[in-house]
Design an enzyme around this catalytic site. Structure first.
Site, mmCIF file in Angstrom:
data_model
loop_
_atom_site.group_PDB
_atom_site.id
_atom_site.type_symbol
_atom_site.label_atom_id
_atom_site.label_comp_id
_atom_site.label_asym_id
_atom_site.label_seq_id
_atom_site.Cartn_x
_atom_site.Cartn_y
_atom_site.Cartn_z
ATOM 1 N N ASN A 60 -7.342 1.522 -12.873
ATOM 2 C CA ASN A 60 -7.756 3.434 -12.803
ATOM 3 C C ASN A 60 -6.537 4.058 -12.303
ATOM 4 O OD1 ASN A 60 -9.620 5.387 -12.794
ATOM 5 N ND2 ASN A 60 -11.001 3.897 -12.242
ATOM 6 N N HIS A 90 7.303 -3.877 8.597
ATOM 7 C CA HIS A 90 8.298 -3.869 9.586
ATOM 8 C C HIS A 90 7.853 -4.610 10.806
ATOM 9 C CE1 HIS A 90 10.640 -0.709 7.545
ATOM 10 N NE2 HIS A 90 9.281 -0.222 7.143
ATOM 11 N N ALA A 118 -12.417 1.743 -5.167
ATOM 12 C CA ALA A 118 -11.714 2.765 -4.980
ATOM 13 C C ALA A 118 -11.026 3.060 -3.570
ATOM 14 C CB ALA A 118 -12.390 4.372 -5.081
#
Ligand code: COA
Length: 164
Positions: A60, A90, A118
């Protein structure tokens, strides 16, 4: 930004570019992409030769993939708007620079048939087994066993899904 990165992120990110051409631009930057639709507005950072997307996927708008550590997306995978998959992180550094350098990378695998809602964020080193749903807004920091619904921050298995 080099020419290939500009084509993959500047040009390919435009809403004016059809999905098929976007696929070609990403392939030109080294990605291996099957017959899948990729909508506009995303970001594709790092080593695109480490990006694989299978067939019949739908990415999307605004999906960001950062595949330097390797991202393998199976077939028939749906990534909702603004899904973020990154493969670098990191170590915890001293107070003067908490994000210690150099970064370290680990691959991400998203299995066949998965649906990520989403805004899902996937951390380096995670494998999401085939047939999973990850609910919107989840942050996936550990592996997801196949055919499960995962949700939350961090994402936890909420229920089993029918494997058929
Ligand atoms: C996951 C989803 C598909 C719902 O599936 P469902 O089978 O109906 O799930 P349920 O409503 O039974 O919820 C199951 C559990 O997950 C939780 N849950 C569902 N969605 C959640 C979310 N986004 N964030 C946090 N928890 C969530 C529910 O609260 C429930 O938790 P509980 O068992 O502790 O009570 C839906 O919530 C979702 O996230 N859809 C994505 C929508 C989207 O992003 N669309 C954009 C286009 S792809």
């Amino acid at each position: 930004m080099g020419l290939r990165a500009w084509l993959a992120n500047g040009v390919a990110a435009s809403a004016l570019i059809p999905s098929r051409l976007r696929r070609l631009l990403l392939a030109g930057a080294g990605a291996r992409i099957g017959r899948s639709a990729i909508m506009h507005g995303g970001h594709y950072g790092g080593d695109l030769s480490k990006l694989r997307i299978g067939d019949y996927c739908y990415l999307n708008i605004g999906v960001s993939l950062h595949p330097t550590g390797g991202i393998a997306i199976g077939d028939r995978v749906a990534l909702g708007p603004h899904v973020l998959v990154f493969t670098g992180t990191h170590e915890v550094g001293p107070a003067a620079r908490r994000a210690a350098n150099p970064p370290r990378f680990a691959p991400v695998v998203i299995g066949d048939g998965c649906w990520l809602g989403a805004g899902v964020i996937v951390h380096p080193g995670v494998t999401i087994g085939p047939g999973c749903i990850v609910a919107s807004g989840a942050v996936v920091v550990a592996d997801c066993a196949p055919n499960g619904l995962y949700a939350g921050v961090p994402a936890v298995r909420k229920k089993d899904l029918d494997p058929a």
